[in-house]
Design a protein around this motif. Structure first.
Motif, short mmCIF file in Angstrom:
data_model
loop_
_atom_site.label_atom_id
_atom_site.label_comp_id
_atom_site.label_asym_id
_atom_site.label_seq_id
_atom_site.Cartn_x
_atom_site.Cartn_y
_atom_site.Cartn_z
N SER A 126 0.86 -1.17 0.00
CA SER A 126 0.00 0.00 0.00
C SER A 126 0.90 1.22 0.00
N CYS A 127 0.32 2.37 -0.28
CA CYS A 127 1.09 3.60 -0.35
C CYS A 127 0.18 4.77 -0.02
N PHE A 128 0.65 5.72 0.76
CA PHE A 128 -0.15 6.89 1.12
C PHE A 128 -0.59 7.65 -0.13
N ALA A 129 0.22 7.60 -1.18
CA ALA A 129 -0.11 8.31 -2.42
C ALA A 129 -1.27 7.65 -3.16
N TRP A 130 -1.59 6.39 -2.80
CA TRP A 130 -2.66 5.64 -3.50
C TRP A 130 -3.74 5.26 -2.50
N PRO A 131 -4.52 6.22 -2.01
CA PRO A 131 -5.52 5.88 -0.99
C PRO A 131 -6.53 4.87 -1.49
N GLN A 132 -6.80 3.90 -0.64
CA GLN A 132 -7.83 2.88 -0.87
C GLN A 132 -7.52 1.97 -2.05
N HIS A 133 -6.23 1.83 -2.35
CA HIS A 133 -5.78 0.89 -3.37
C HIS A 133 -4.75 -0.05 -2.75
N ILE A 134 -4.91 -1.34 -3.00
CA ILE A 134 -4.04 -2.36 -2.43
C ILE A 134 -3.49 -3.23 -3.56
N LEU A 135 -2.18 -3.49 -3.51
CA LEU A 135 -1.53 -4.36 -4.49
C LEU A 135 -1.30 -5.74 -3.85
N LEU A 136 -1.63 -6.78 -4.60
CA LEU A 136 -1.43 -8.15 -4.13
C LEU A 136 -0.70 -8.95 -5.19
N ALA A 137 0.36 -9.64 -4.78
CA ALA A 137 1.10 -10.52 -5.68
C ALA A 137 0.41 -11.87 -5.78
N ASP A 138 0.76 -12.62 -6.82
CA ASP A 138 0.18 -13.96 -6.98
C ASP A 138 0.41 -14.82 -5.73
#
Length: 257
Positions: A126-138
Protein backbone atom coordinates in the motif's frame (compact mmCIF):
# COMPACT_ATOMS: atom_id res chain seq x y z
CA UNK A 1 9.21 20.63 26.84
CA UNK A 2 7.67 18.41 24.20
CA UNK A 3 4.68 20.50 23.17
CA UNK A 4 3.29 17.62 21.10
CA UNK A 5 2.47 15.71 24.27
CA UNK A 6 0.52 18.71 25.62
CA UNK A 7 -1.86 18.77 22.65
CA UNK A 8 -5.07 16.76 22.74
CA UNK A 9 -4.72 14.01 20.11
CA UNK A 10 -7.46 14.26 17.48
CA UNK A 11 -8.15 10.66 16.49
CA UNK A 12 -8.72 9.09 19.93
CA UNK A 13 -10.62 12.17 21.13
CA UNK A 14 -13.05 12.37 18.20
CA UNK A 15 -13.16 8.85 16.76
CA UNK A 16 -13.40 6.65 19.82
CA UNK A 17 -9.83 5.41 19.66
CA UNK A 18 -7.65 3.89 16.94
CA UNK A 19 -8.81 1.61 14.11
CA UNK A 20 -8.33 -2.07 14.97
CA UNK A 21 -6.70 -1.30 18.34
CA UNK A 22 -9.82 -0.04 20.08
CA UNK A 23 -13.03 -2.00 19.65
CA UNK A 24 -14.94 1.20 20.52
CA UNK A 25 -13.49 3.03 17.52
CA UNK A 26 -16.21 4.76 15.45
CA UNK A 27 -15.24 4.25 11.79
CA UNK A 28 -18.13 6.30 10.42
CA UNK A 29 -16.94 9.37 12.33
CA UNK A 30 -13.46 8.95 10.88
CA UNK A 31 -14.79 8.44 7.36
CA UNK A 32 -17.03 11.51 7.60
CA UNK A 33 -14.15 13.66 8.79
CA UNK A 34 -11.90 12.41 5.99
CA UNK A 35 -14.61 13.03 3.39
CA UNK A 36 -14.99 16.62 4.59
CA UNK A 37 -11.24 17.16 4.34
CA UNK A 38 -11.16 15.72 0.83
CA UNK A 39 -14.08 17.86 -0.33
CA UNK A 40 -12.40 20.97 1.04
CA UNK A 41 -9.15 20.08 -0.71
CA UNK A 42 -10.92 19.54 -4.02
CA UNK A 43 -13.56 22.27 -3.98
CA UNK A 44 -12.63 24.62 -1.16
CA UNK A 45 -14.46 25.06 2.15
CA UNK A 46 -18.20 24.49 1.96
CA UNK A 47 -21.01 24.29 4.50
CA UNK A 48 -23.01 21.12 5.08
CA UNK A 49 -22.05 18.80 2.21
CA UNK A 50 -24.69 16.23 1.30
CA UNK A 51 -24.33 12.53 2.16
CA UNK A 52 -23.96 11.83 -1.57
CA UNK A 53 -21.08 14.29 -1.87
CA UNK A 54 -19.35 12.75 1.14
CA UNK A 55 -19.80 9.23 -0.21
CA UNK A 56 -18.43 10.23 -3.62
CA UNK A 57 -15.02 11.28 -2.28
CA UNK A 58 -14.73 8.00 -0.37
CA UNK A 59 -14.73 6.05 -3.63
CA UNK A 60 -11.19 4.83 -4.44
CA UNK A 61 -10.99 6.52 -7.84
CA UNK A 62 -11.97 9.94 -6.53
CA UNK A 63 -9.78 9.51 -3.46
CA UNK A 64 -6.83 8.89 -5.77
CA UNK A 65 -7.62 11.94 -7.91
CA UNK A 66 -7.79 14.20 -4.87
CA UNK A 67 -4.53 12.83 -3.41
CA UNK A 68 -2.78 13.41 -6.74
CA UNK A 69 -3.44 17.14 -6.39
CA UNK A 70 -0.70 17.17 -3.74
CA UNK A 71 1.09 13.87 -4.22
CA UNK A 72 1.02 12.71 -7.84
CA UNK A 73 2.44 9.22 -8.29
CA UNK A 74 1.49 6.82 -11.10
CA UNK A 75 -0.57 3.87 -9.93
CA UNK A 76 0.36 0.43 -11.27
CA UNK A 77 -2.13 -0.97 -13.74
CA UNK A 78 -3.52 -4.42 -14.34
CA UNK A 79 -6.35 -6.68 -13.25
CA UNK A 80 -6.50 -9.59 -10.84
CA UNK A 81 -7.78 -12.89 -12.20
CA UNK A 82 -11.41 -13.85 -11.65
CA UNK A 83 -10.33 -16.44 -9.08
CA UNK A 84 -8.27 -13.89 -7.21
CA UNK A 85 -11.06 -11.31 -7.23
CA UNK A 86 -13.51 -13.87 -5.85
CA UNK A 87 -11.13 -14.90 -3.06
CA UNK A 88 -10.82 -11.42 -1.56
CA UNK A 89 -14.41 -10.84 -0.30
CA UNK A 90 -14.49 -14.40 1.01
CA UNK A 91 -11.31 -13.68 2.96
CA UNK A 92 -12.59 -10.36 4.26
CA UNK A 93 -15.76 -12.01 5.55
CA UNK A 94 -13.70 -14.76 7.20
CA UNK A 95 -11.74 -12.15 9.17
CA UNK A 96 -14.96 -10.35 10.08
CA UNK A 97 -16.40 -13.59 11.46
CA UNK A 98 -13.25 -14.38 13.42
CA UNK A 99 -13.03 -10.90 14.96
CA UNK A 100 -16.51 -9.33 14.95
CA UNK A 101 -15.45 -5.92 16.33
CA UNK A 102 -13.40 -5.44 13.17
CA UNK A 103 -16.31 -6.14 10.83
CA UNK A 104 -17.32 -2.44 10.43
CA UNK A 105 -13.74 -1.53 9.51
CA UNK A 106 -13.52 -4.35 6.99
CA UNK A 107 -16.85 -3.49 5.35
CA UNK A 108 -17.12 0.30 5.53
CA UNK A 109 -14.14 1.41 3.43
CA UNK A 110 -14.30 0.86 -0.36
CA UNK A 111 -11.03 -0.66 -1.57
CA UNK A 112 -9.63 -1.43 -5.00
CA UNK A 113 -7.28 -4.42 -5.37
CA UNK A 114 -4.67 -4.55 -8.12
CA UNK A 115 -1.95 -7.05 -9.10
CA UNK A 116 1.57 -6.44 -7.88
CA UNK A 117 3.78 -5.32 -10.79
CA UNK A 118 6.16 -7.95 -12.12
CA UNK A 119 9.62 -7.93 -10.63
CA UNK A 120 8.65 -6.77 -7.17
CA UNK A 121 9.43 -9.04 -4.24
CA UNK A 122 6.63 -7.90 -1.92
CA UNK A 123 3.58 -10.09 -1.41
CA UNK A 124 1.39 -7.02 -0.84
CA UNK A 125 1.76 -3.26 -0.76
CA UNK A 126 0.00 0.00 0.00
CA UNK A 127 1.09 3.60 -0.35
CA UNK A 128 -0.15 6.89 1.12
CA UNK A 129 -0.11 8.31 -2.42
CA UNK A 130 -2.66 5.64 -3.50
CA UNK A 131 -5.52 5.88 -0.99
CA UNK A 132 -7.83 2.88 -0.87
CA UNK A 133 -5.78 0.89 -3.37
CA UNK A 134 -4.04 -2.36 -2.43
CA UNK A 135 -1.53 -4.36 -4.49
CA UNK A 136 -1.43 -8.15 -4.13
CA UNK A 137 1.10 -10.52 -5.68
CA UNK A 138 0.18 -13.96 -6.98
CA UNK A 139 1.91 -15.44 -3.92
CA UNK A 140 -0.72 -13.83 -1.67
CA UNK A 141 -3.27 -16.24 -3.12
CA UNK A 142 -1.25 -19.42 -2.58
CA UNK A 143 -2.70 -20.11 0.87
CA UNK A 144 -5.88 -18.86 2.63
CA UNK A 145 -3.96 -17.87 5.76
CA UNK A 146 -1.46 -15.87 3.72
CA UNK A 147 -4.25 -14.07 1.89
CA UNK A 148 -5.97 -13.31 5.19
CA UNK A 149 -2.77 -11.86 6.61
CA UNK A 150 -1.89 -9.79 3.55
CA UNK A 151 -5.42 -8.47 3.07
CA UNK A 152 -5.67 -7.46 6.71
CA UNK A 153 -2.13 -6.05 6.68
CA UNK A 154 -2.92 -3.63 3.89
CA UNK A 155 -6.36 -2.77 5.27
CA UNK A 156 -4.65 -1.70 8.49
CA UNK A 157 -2.45 0.63 6.45
CA UNK A 158 -5.42 2.07 4.60
CA UNK A 159 -7.22 2.99 7.82
CA UNK A 160 -4.11 4.56 9.31
CA UNK A 161 -3.64 6.58 6.10
CA UNK A 162 -7.14 7.94 6.70
CA UNK A 163 -6.08 9.05 10.17
CA UNK A 164 -3.04 10.76 8.64
CA UNK A 165 -5.29 12.69 6.26
CA UNK A 166 -6.71 14.35 9.37
CA UNK A 167 -3.61 14.73 11.51
CA UNK A 168 0.07 13.81 11.05
CA UNK A 169 1.80 11.23 13.20
CA UNK A 170 5.27 12.76 12.91
CA UNK A 171 6.58 16.29 13.26
CA UNK A 172 6.52 18.54 10.15
CA UNK A 173 9.73 18.36 8.13
CA UNK A 174 10.93 15.25 9.97
CA UNK A 175 13.93 13.70 8.18
CA UNK A 176 14.55 10.90 10.68
CA UNK A 177 14.77 7.47 9.08
CA UNK A 178 14.45 4.09 10.75
CA UNK A 179 15.43 0.52 9.92
CA UNK A 180 12.51 -1.73 10.80
CA UNK A 181 13.01 -5.08 12.59
CA UNK A 182 12.59 -6.81 9.23
CA UNK A 183 15.71 -5.02 7.98
CA UNK A 184 13.77 -2.62 5.77
CA UNK A 185 15.61 0.69 5.92
CA UNK A 186 14.73 4.28 5.16
CA UNK A 187 11.33 4.29 6.91
CA UNK A 188 9.93 7.37 8.62
CA UNK A 189 8.78 7.46 12.26
CA UNK A 190 5.18 7.47 10.98
CA UNK A 191 5.90 4.32 8.94
CA UNK A 192 7.39 2.73 12.06
CA UNK A 193 4.09 3.35 13.85
CA UNK A 194 2.26 1.89 10.86
CA UNK A 195 4.38 -1.27 10.97
CA UNK A 196 3.79 -1.71 14.70
CA UNK A 197 0.07 -1.05 14.27
CA UNK A 198 -0.19 -3.78 11.62
CA UNK A 199 1.82 -6.32 13.57
CA UNK A 200 -0.27 -5.94 16.71
CA UNK A 201 -3.37 -6.84 14.70
CA UNK A 202 -1.83 -9.73 12.81
CA UNK A 203 -1.02 -11.44 16.08
CA UNK A 204 -4.70 -11.27 17.05
CA UNK A 205 -5.67 -12.76 13.68
CA UNK A 206 -3.19 -15.64 13.80
CA UNK A 207 -4.49 -16.77 17.18
CA UNK A 208 -7.81 -17.51 15.46
CA UNK A 209 -6.89 -18.80 12.00
CA UNK A 210 -7.47 -22.49 11.34
CA UNK A 211 -3.93 -23.58 10.58
CA UNK A 212 -1.67 -26.35 11.92
CA UNK A 213 -0.38 -25.60 15.42
CA UNK A 214 3.25 -25.51 14.34
CA UNK A 215 2.44 -23.01 11.59
CA UNK A 216 0.58 -20.77 14.02
CA UNK A 217 3.31 -20.98 16.66
CA UNK A 218 6.03 -20.15 14.17
CA UNK A 219 4.16 -17.15 12.80
CA UNK A 220 3.24 -15.84 16.25
CA UNK A 221 6.86 -16.14 17.39
CA UNK A 222 7.95 -14.07 14.38
CA UNK A 223 5.28 -11.42 15.03
CA UNK A 224 6.17 -11.25 18.72
CA UNK A 225 9.85 -10.68 17.93
CA UNK A 226 8.92 -8.06 15.34
CA UNK A 227 6.66 -6.09 17.66
CA UNK A 228 9.28 -6.15 20.41
CA UNK A 229 11.75 -4.65 17.98
CA UNK A 230 9.17 -2.01 17.08
CA UNK A 231 8.62 -1.20 20.75
CA UNK A 232 12.32 -0.40 21.19
CA UNK A 233 12.32 1.75 18.06
CA UNK A 234 9.18 3.60 19.17
CA UNK A 235 10.88 4.53 22.44
CA UNK A 236 13.94 5.79 20.59
CA UNK A 237 11.88 7.85 18.14
CA UNK A 238 9.54 9.56 20.59
CA UNK A 239 10.98 13.05 19.87
CA UNK A 240 9.71 12.87 16.29
CA UNK A 241 6.04 12.11 17.02
CA UNK A 242 3.13 14.55 17.10
CA UNK A 243 0.43 14.37 19.77
CA UNK A 244 -1.45 11.77 17.72
CA UNK A 245 1.78 9.91 17.07
CA UNK A 246 2.42 9.74 20.81
CA UNK A 247 -1.16 8.62 21.43
CA UNK A 248 -0.88 5.84 18.85
CA UNK A 249 2.50 4.80 20.23
CA UNK A 250 1.06 4.63 23.75
CA UNK A 251 -1.85 2.51 22.57
CA UNK A 252 0.43 0.12 20.65
CA UNK A 253 2.70 -0.32 23.67
CA UNK A 254 -0.34 -0.94 25.87
CA UNK A 255 -1.78 -3.53 23.47
CA UNK A 256 1.39 -5.54 22.83
CA UNK A 257 3.69 -7.65 25.02
Amino acid sequence: MDTATDTVPFVPAHCGGWPFLDDEHAPRKLLTAVACVRLARRDGPRPSPSPEELAAVLEPGEALRIRSLDLPRPLPTGTLTARQRAAIPTTVELIARLIPPWAPLLRALPLTYLPMPAGRSSVSASCFAWPQHILLADAAFDDPAVLAEQTLHETFHQWLYLCEELTPLQQPGCTQRVTLPSGTSGRSPAELLGAAHVTSGLARLWLLLEVPTHVRDRRLAHLTAYIRGCRDLITANRPYFTADGHALADRILEATP
